[in-house]
Every structure is written in C-alpha cells, then in structure tokens.
Design an enzyme around this catalytic site. Structure first.
Site, mmCIF file in Angstrom:
data_model
loop_
_atom_site.group_PDB
_atom_site.id
_atom_site.type_symbol
_atom_site.label_atom_id
_atom_site.label_comp_id
_atom_site.label_asym_id
_atom_site.label_seq_id
_atom_site.Cartn_x
_atom_site.Cartn_y
_atom_site.Cartn_z
ATOM 1 N N HIS A 104 0.835 -1.207 0.000
ATOM 2 C CA HIS A 104 0.000 0.000 0.000
ATOM 3 C C HIS A 104 0.870 1.258 0.000
ATOM 4 O O HIS A 104 2.022 1.243 0.432
ATOM 5 C CB HIS A 104 -0.905 0.011 1.237
ATOM 6 C CG HIS A 104 -0.120 0.017 2.510
ATOM 7 N ND1 HIS A 104 0.440 1.155 3.043
ATOM 8 C CD2 HIS A 104 0.253 -0.994 3.324
ATOM 9 C CE1 HIS A 104 1.103 0.851 4.136
ATOM 10 N NE2 HIS A 104 1.015 -0.457 4.338
ATOM 11 N N GLU A 209 -1.931 -7.331 7.310
ATOM 12 C CA GLU A 209 -0.593 -7.092 7.862
ATOM 13 C C GLU A 209 -0.334 -7.984 9.083
ATOM 14 O O GLU A 209 -1.274 -8.467 9.729
ATOM 15 C CB GLU A 209 -0.471 -5.602 8.231
ATOM 16 C CG GLU A 209 0.871 -5.161 8.807
ATOM 17 C CD GLU A 209 2.085 -5.451 7.925
ATOM 18 O OE1 GLU A 209 2.272 -6.616 7.512
ATOM 19 O OE2 GLU A 209 2.881 -4.516 7.686
#
Ligand SMILES: *[C@@H]1O[C@H](CO)[C@@H](O)[C@H](O)[C@H]1NC(C)=O
Ligand SMILES: *[C@@H]1O[C@H](CO)[C@@H](O)[C@H](O)[C@H]1NC(C)=O
Ligand SMILES: *[C@@H]1O[C@H](CO)[C@@H](O)[C@H](O)[C@H]1NC(C)=O
Ligand SMILES: *[C@@H]1O[C@H](CO)[C@@H](O)[C@H](O)[C@H]1NC(C)=O
Length: 364
Positions: A104, A209
């Site tokens: 990201h 994550e």
C-alpha cells in the site's frame, strides 16, 4: 432412481477429495533468473520498479522458438508465453504463477511513525487510535500515499500500452483500509485489453498485515468495508468484527508464515485465478509471503510492487511436513511516551506504567 445415482456419485467424489486433502500439501519455490529482484546484486533500498520494466530481465527464453513473430513481441509478451509454456510442460501436480505483490501507499501510521520515531511509536503512540489531529487506527492513505498508488496506476497503464503486459487474471486484497484504497486507485479505470478479467478484487483476511498490538493492524468491521467498496467480493466466512487483533498479544513470524501459506494455498488451489495474480498487501505480510515462497528478503517501499515467478508443487500421498510455530506473545508497552525501546521491550518514563502482562478480561 436417477437422483440416487447422482447423490451417490457426488458423495464418492467428496470422500476422495477429503482423502487427498489430508495426504497432500503444496510446496512453493521461487523460480529465479527472470527478475532483477531475485539477484543478490540488486539493492532493494534503491530499487525503482517503474524504472526497469517491473524488474523483468531482458533475455531470450526457450519458448521463443514457438513464436513465429517473436521479433515483434515485447519482453513481457514473450515472458507470458514462457509462463504458459512452463505450465503446459509440467505435470498436473505442478503449476506456475506470477504474483504481483503490491505494498500500500503511505498511510497515516507511516507518517506518524516517522514523526514520533520508532521507539516512541512502538512503545506508546501506536497503541492509541490517534493523537487528536491524526487518526491512524486502520489507517487511511495520506495524500502522498494516494500519489504513490497513482504512480502504480500510471505505470500499469504504461506497461499495458507499451509492453502489452498481460493484466492480472485475478486480484486479491487485504481487508485493511489502506490496501483497499491502494488497490482501488491502482487498478480502477485502467484501459485493459478486450477479454481481460474486470478489476473486482477478493477481500481476503489472511493477506492482512502482521498482527501487532498497534491499532493500525486492527481492521474495520465488514459493514464498513462493504460500504466502502460495495462491488468487491468478500471471502466466505469473513466475520463482521476483527476476531484476530487483541491489542495484547502479537502474531509471531512463524505463526504469520503459516497463515500466509494458507492464503497462498487458497489462491493456488482455485483453478480460476489464472497465471498472473495481483495481491495488494503490506510490508510485513509481503515479507512473510516471500519467506513462504523461498524468495530472498526484499523490502518494498510504500506503494512499490514486486513480481515473483512461483512454482507450486502439490506433493501427494505424503503427510504435510510438521512446522513449529511460536505462540503469539505479549507486547510490552508504556502508558505514556517511553524513554526508549530496547530489543526486549520498552523503557518507560518514571511517570508511566510498563504494560507487560496480558489484560485479564474481567467478568461481570
Ligand atoms: C531492457 O531494455 C530496455 C531497452 O531496450 C530498457 O529500457 C530496460 O530498462 C531494460 N530492462 C532491464 C531490466 O534491464
Ligand atoms: C499528530 O501526529 C501528526 C503526525 O502524524 C503530526 O503532524 C501532528 O502534529 C500530531 N498532532 C499533535 C497534536 O501532536
Ligand atoms: C477509488 O479510486 C477512484 C480513482 O482514483 C477515486 O475517484 C475514488 O474516490 C476511489 N474510491 C474510494 C472509495 O476511495
Ligand atoms: C462499523 O464501523 C463503523 C466505522 O468504524 C461504525 O460507524 C459502525 O457503527 C460499525 N458498525 C457496526 C455494526 O458495528
């Protein structure tokens, strides 16, 4: 009568599948020699994927002989044929896919970590939702992060137009807001060749994550995610609330690698995912995926993308090798900004209480 036959038959198929599932496993490896990122001489810290054709090495392939018009084909077109050919030549139990792993763009948590410095961030600030002016719980992209995703978008369009790169056949994305936003900006509105898979990424829990006690690793509820991107599918079984983040214990690398492998197994067990697969994820999670794939460590800057040619072999009739995973551990932190952090934890200021034990839930 006919109905009975059909049911008996599907029962039989189900049983053999269950048997296969128990006695087989998928073994991954990275096929090197195709991307600069695989070479020890490539320095990840200064590598710009947009400057060098995603890192695809200029070379010939043995499959080029199958292309009468190879002179007119680009490197990416010839590489795609190579991947098709690898799959055609391999036994049923072996498959090859190219994963495009995208990190990201910069989120508010990345900006805050730079602002406070890593020790103070890890030991105190990251455990809060924000600081009054900025929110970093399930962080959104900063304007810089959006620009990084736009750079990825423009580069994909360049590669589609100039290199006639084969666009992803399937898309996956972590459920955290920063990855949803990044995938959206990167892939929405690309001019794709006719017949390409439309961009509708599958939102997948296990591509999230590394789960630390930081609030940026706590995902939003399903209702919120669905409202943000109503057209995107969400995998079956995805719960309304985040049931993995505890705010007390953090996932260990070995535990994370097991769930990364579970996510990869579902991509490689699905016959509709094609040869080119896009996964929009995170720094820690992409590191874990690279470990599972046997790729060398390659840390990505925010917004960067790494392609990996993966060989997946289904090993039949042999029990899954046992893996030892470390249980999640309590993450020490302070109740006020710390003096500093040490490898074993945080050095709290005299006014702050060190938090080193799990919070015991109180029953009413
Ligand atoms: C391959 O060659 C082209 C020019 O022909 C160049 O622009 C590109 O950067 C080269 N790629 C790599 C990875 O060296
Ligand atoms: C909150 O953190 C941001 C950095 O992410 C910083 O720019 C801002 O000044 C901080 N606000 C306060 C009140 O300290
Ligand atoms: C998705 O990306 C497009 C193009 O950049 C943008 O206009 C739109 O606002 C984004 N949607 C969300 C929900 O962020
Ligand atoms: C889901 O999250 C949103 C945003 O954080 C919140 O406003 C909403 O109340 C939550 N919905 C449920 C069902 O908890």
């Amino acid at each position: 009568m006919a109905r009975f036959t059909v049911r008996a038959c599907s029962l039989y198929i189900l049983t053999s599948f269950a048997f296969l599932a128990q006695a087989s496993y998928i073994q991954y490896s990275t096929v090197t020699g195709y991307f600069l990122q695989d070479e020890d001489s490539t320095d990840p810290s200064s590598f710009d994927y947009t400057a060098v054709n995603f890192g695809l090495i200029n070379r010939t392939y043995d499959s080029d002989r199958l292309n009468p018009h190879k002179q007119q084909l680009t490197q990416w077109q010839r590489f795609y044929h190579k991947v098709v050919d690898l799959n055609r030549q391999s036994p049923q139990t072996t498959q090859y896919k190219v994963l495009f792993l995208g990190r990201h763009g910069e989120g508010w948590h990345n900006a805050a970590e730079s602002y406070y410095g890593t020790p103070a961030w890890n030991c105190y600030w990251a455990e809060l939702d924000g600081n009054g002016t900025t929110t970093w719980a399930d962080a959104h992209l900063t304007p810089n992060g959006i620009a990084q995703a736009e750079k990825a978008h423009d580069f994909w369009q360049f590669e589609l137009d100039e290199q006639h790169i084969h666009p992803p056949d399937s898309y996956f994305v972590s459920p955290l807001t920063r990855t949803l936003q990044t995938a959206n900006v990167t892939f929405s509105g690309l001019r794709l060749p006719r017949g390409s898979t439309p961009f509708q990424p599958l939102i997948k829990e296990f591509f999230r994550e590394s789960i630390s006690i930081h609030t940026c690793d706590r995902r939003s509820n399903r209702t919120y995610i669905h409202a943000l991107f109503p057209d995107w599918p969400i995998e079956r079984g995805f719960t309304e609330y985040d049931e993995l983040w505890t705010g007390v214990t953090g996932e260990t690398s070995s535990a994370q690698d097991v769930r990364s492998k579970t996510a990869l197994d579902s991509v490689f067990s699905n016959h509709n995912t094609g040869f080119f697969v896009s996964v929009t994820s995170h720094s820690g999670e992409i590191s874990s995926i690279l470990r599972v794939l046997g790729h060398r460590a390659f840390s990505l800057s925010t917004g960067a993308v790494i392609p990996v040619l993966v060989k997946a072999e289904t090993v039949l009739d042999r029990p899954r090798p046992s893996t030892t995973t470390q249980p999640w551990t309590v993450s020490p932190h302070c109740t006020a900004p710390p003096v500093t952090s040490i490898s074993a934890g945080c050095v709290c200021a005299s006014s702050a209480t060190p938090v080193t034990t799990p919070l015991v839930p109180t029953s009413a």
